[in-house]
Write an enzyme that holds these catalytic residues in place. Sequence first.
Site, PDB file in Angstrom:
ATOM      1  N   LYS A  54      -9.551  -1.974   1.950  1.00 43.31           N
ATOM      2  CA  LYS A  54      -9.208  -0.784   2.728  1.00 43.31           C
ATOM      3  C   LYS A  54      -9.969   0.452   2.234  1.00 43.31           C
ATOM      4  CE  LYS A  54      -6.063  -3.085   4.993  1.00 43.31           C
ATOM      5  NZ  LYS A  54      -6.335  -3.532   6.360  1.00 43.31           N
ATOM      6  N   ASP A  64      -9.490  -8.911   9.722  1.00 43.08           N
ATOM      7  CA  ASP A  64      -8.985  -7.578   9.352  1.00 43.08           C
ATOM      8  C   ASP A  64      -9.976  -6.438   9.568  1.00 43.08           C
ATOM      9  OD1 ASP A  64      -6.785  -6.068   8.337  1.00 43.08           O
ATOM     10  OD2 ASP A  64      -7.799  -5.881   6.406  1.00 43.08           O
ATOM     11  N   ARG A 107       0.852  -1.185   0.000  1.00 45.98           N
ATOM     12  CA  ARG A 107       0.000   0.000   0.000  1.00 45.98           C
ATOM     13  C   ARG A 107       0.891   1.239   0.000  1.00 45.98           C
ATOM     14  NH1 ARG A 107      -1.997   1.091   4.336  1.00 45.98           N
ATOM     15  NH2 ARG A 107      -1.363  -0.615   5.682  1.00 45.98           N
ATOM     16  N   HIS A 117     -10.722  -1.379  11.878  1.00 45.90           N
ATOM     17  CA  HIS A 117      -9.640  -2.271  11.430  1.00 45.90           C
ATOM     18  C   HIS A 117      -9.446  -3.338  12.514  1.00 45.90           C
ATOM     19  CE1 HIS A 117      -5.183  -2.393   9.839  1.00 45.90           C
ATOM     20  NE2 HIS A 117      -5.921  -3.363   9.350  1.00 45.90           N
ATOM     21  N   CYS A 125       1.705  -6.985  14.080  1.00 43.22           N
ATOM     22  CA  CYS A 125       1.464  -7.316  15.490  1.00 43.22           C
ATOM     23  C   CYS A 125       0.695  -8.630  15.632  1.00 43.22           C
ATOM     24  CB  CYS A 125       0.697  -6.192  16.179  1.00 43.22           C
ATOM     25  SG  CYS A 125       1.683  -4.704  16.382  1.00 43.22           S
ATOM     26  N   SER A 180      -0.141  -3.007  11.835  1.00 43.96           N
ATOM     27  CA  SER A 180       0.435  -4.107  11.073  1.00 43.96           C
ATOM     28  C   SER A 180       1.657  -4.670  11.813  1.00 43.96           C
ATOM     29  CB  SER A 180       0.810  -3.655   9.667  1.00 43.96           C
ATOM     30  OG  SER A 180       1.746  -2.636   9.767  1.00 43.96           O
ATOM     31  N   TYR A 218      -1.165  -3.754  -6.990  1.00 45.12           N
ATOM     32  CA  TYR A 218      -0.974  -4.454  -5.721  1.00 45.12           C
ATOM     33  C   TYR A 218      -2.259  -4.430  -4.876  1.00 45.12           C
ATOM     34  CZ  TYR A 218      -0.017  -5.401  -0.953  1.00 45.12           C
ATOM     35  OH  TYR A 218      -0.126  -5.931   0.306  1.00 45.12           O
ATOM     36  N   ARG A 235       1.841 -12.192  -0.156  1.00 47.37           N
ATOM     37  CA  ARG A 235       0.497 -12.417   0.384  1.00 47.37           C
ATOM     38  C   ARG A 235      -0.133 -13.711  -0.106  1.00 47.37           C
ATOM     39  NH1 ARG A 235      -1.849  -8.185   3.755  1.00 47.37           N
ATOM     40  NH2 ARG A 235      -0.223  -6.604   3.806  1.00 47.37           N
TER      41      ARG A 235
HETATM   42  C1  OXD Z   1      -2.957  -4.007   6.145  1.00 45.92           C
HETATM   43  C2  OXD Z   1      -3.542  -5.204   5.523  1.00 45.92           C
HETATM   44  O1  OXD Z   1      -2.044  -3.404   5.577  1.00 45.92           O
HETATM   45  O2  OXD Z   1      -4.446  -5.792   6.108  1.00 45.92           O
HETATM   46  O3  OXD Z   1      -3.425  -3.637   7.237  1.00 45.92           O
HETATM   47  O4  OXD Z   1      -3.116  -5.569   4.409  1.00 45.92           O
HETATM   48 MN    MN Z   2      -5.227  -4.698   7.772  1.00 46.44          MN
END
Ligand code: OXD
Ligand code: MN
Length: 592
Positions: free
Chosen positions: A206, A277, A69, A226, A250, A248, A197, A376
């Site tokens: 998102k 998520d 991102r 989130h 964690c 992220s 991406y 991913r």
């Molecule tokens: C993030 C994802 O970046 O879930 O939070 O991909």
């Molecule tokens: Mn996320």
Amino acid sequence: MTKNVHVTKWIDEMAAMTQPEKIVWIDGSDEQAEQLRAEACSTGELIKLNEELLPNCYLHRTALNDVARVENRTFICTTKQEDAGNINNWMAPAECYAKLTKLYTGSMKGKTMYVIPYSMGIVGSDFAKYGIELTDSIYVVLNMLIMTRVGNNVLEALGDSPDFIKGLHAKADLDEENRYICHFPEDNTIWSVNSGYGGNVLLGKKCFALRIASYLGRKEGWMAEHMLILGIEFPNGEIKYISAAFPSACGKTNLAMLIPPAVYKNLGYKTWCVGDDIAWLRIGKDGRLWAVNPENGFFGVAPGTNEKSNPNALHTTMRDTIFTNVVHDLDNNTVWWEGLNNNPPKNAIDWKGNKWDYTKYDKKDKSTCGAHPNSRFTASAKNCPCLSSEFNNPAGVPISAIVFGGRRAKTAPLVYQSFNWQHGTFVGSIMASETTAAAAGAVGVVRRDPMAMRPFVGYNMGDYFAHWLEMGKKIPNPPKIFNVNWFRTDDEGNFIWPGFGDNMRVLLWILARCEDKVGAVETAIGYVPKAEDINIEGLKDVTLDTIKDLLTVDVPSWKEDAKNIREFYGVIGDHMPKELYDELDALEKRLG
Ligand code: OXD
Ligand code: MN
């Protein structure tokens, strides 16, 4: 396909601008998906993997400059800059439309434009919101088919309504300098250009389910967060649900698919994943807060996923999965990533498409990795062994506890409970993570990431906090709010708490607090467990003293932190609610 003039008129306009050779409507059928997969394989966009070992699985590689991102190229385009606030990048809508129109014009010449009608949430349910994504990428279509609910039934449910999110995506030249991810919350519109991406182009995730939905949630009286959603089943069959927000890196997907440690498993405890998520939360008729996961799949980080860290995720990816930017094992036509196991493939291609020499791999040097650190898997929720039976319940699940967390070496104790909703909102607003040695730059630098929403709030962060406070007043029976920190380290920098499945020990304390079944110690920052109330049975190397240590409130570092929080509130600016400054003042006073 549809007689909805709002849909057809908009598609006509977008097609006039992008000028595709043809337009294909995605109907959600297996036959069409199969045709698209075959086409993508014929052009090299996808590689079909070993059908015996990984049935219906594919590998994709993005462009080298397009692997994550891009927060610095992500914009919230509201009429007034103030409505986007100081944390978001802002562009005036007219300026942004004009700029991107130039980039889109003719960008689909000779290509196909795919029209993807999709739903976030169960089609036809009260929670559901609909979107249509136009894209020139088969990869995007196939990912959206996994991550969302796609098909003609979405158009039927939409009927003649103009109430859908208009998403336009074009890969164009994948030019980084002209890469834009732009949101127009006042127009229900998302425009993404020059990326291929996931997080930039799967517009349901998102862009819609967090940025646009958070804006809609404020307008309509609900919340888009989130957060993972996890159910914990007690031996008597009762299930309690927790939603949790972490920045992220964690371990959010790991917690969402947690496996109970033996002490609990043997007693009959089970855990169920509702989401990893995103959570949409609404007040139910019973006065509790109810959550759904609006997605239909997992877009998870591959490296580090293994039999120990997350066997459920690993199992989920064994079929019907698209892998992006991982290692291709040529000997058996499967995939590999760092942290999967200790047997890197000998005959392999790395994420860049080059021959990969595993003997040159150095853990400390990311440039030697075979899989990109942000590689991913896009995997279907239905294949998750611990998927909750409530996953498809249109009403969602009732939330007992909201858990915030971050990666803090010293400051935050293993767990603490806020005093009430307002204080809990404060606890969420001061969420932070420290940078690790894994990333370039200084170690231990604190990044404030309120509610793990810093890159995802589609409006002014101060107004977002105010919305949290407002919701607290409206929920008759609100969840209790907690903070956890799995990442405290000793003087040598080793993690003290074992983490992973053992985090369940902390979650059970949290749930006991929600039902007033266990006491606590009141400290300056909130309620902390009595050390003996965290179950350590069966844990190696963890004693009562370890727990005492993990639960201490380090007053000097909190005083330091309070200064940093005040600075951060200052950056958010004059939309910061007074109540949160009151909470900060009160914290400082309690710290002495
Ligand atoms: C993030 C994802 O970046 O879930 O939070 O991909
Ligand atoms: Mn996320």
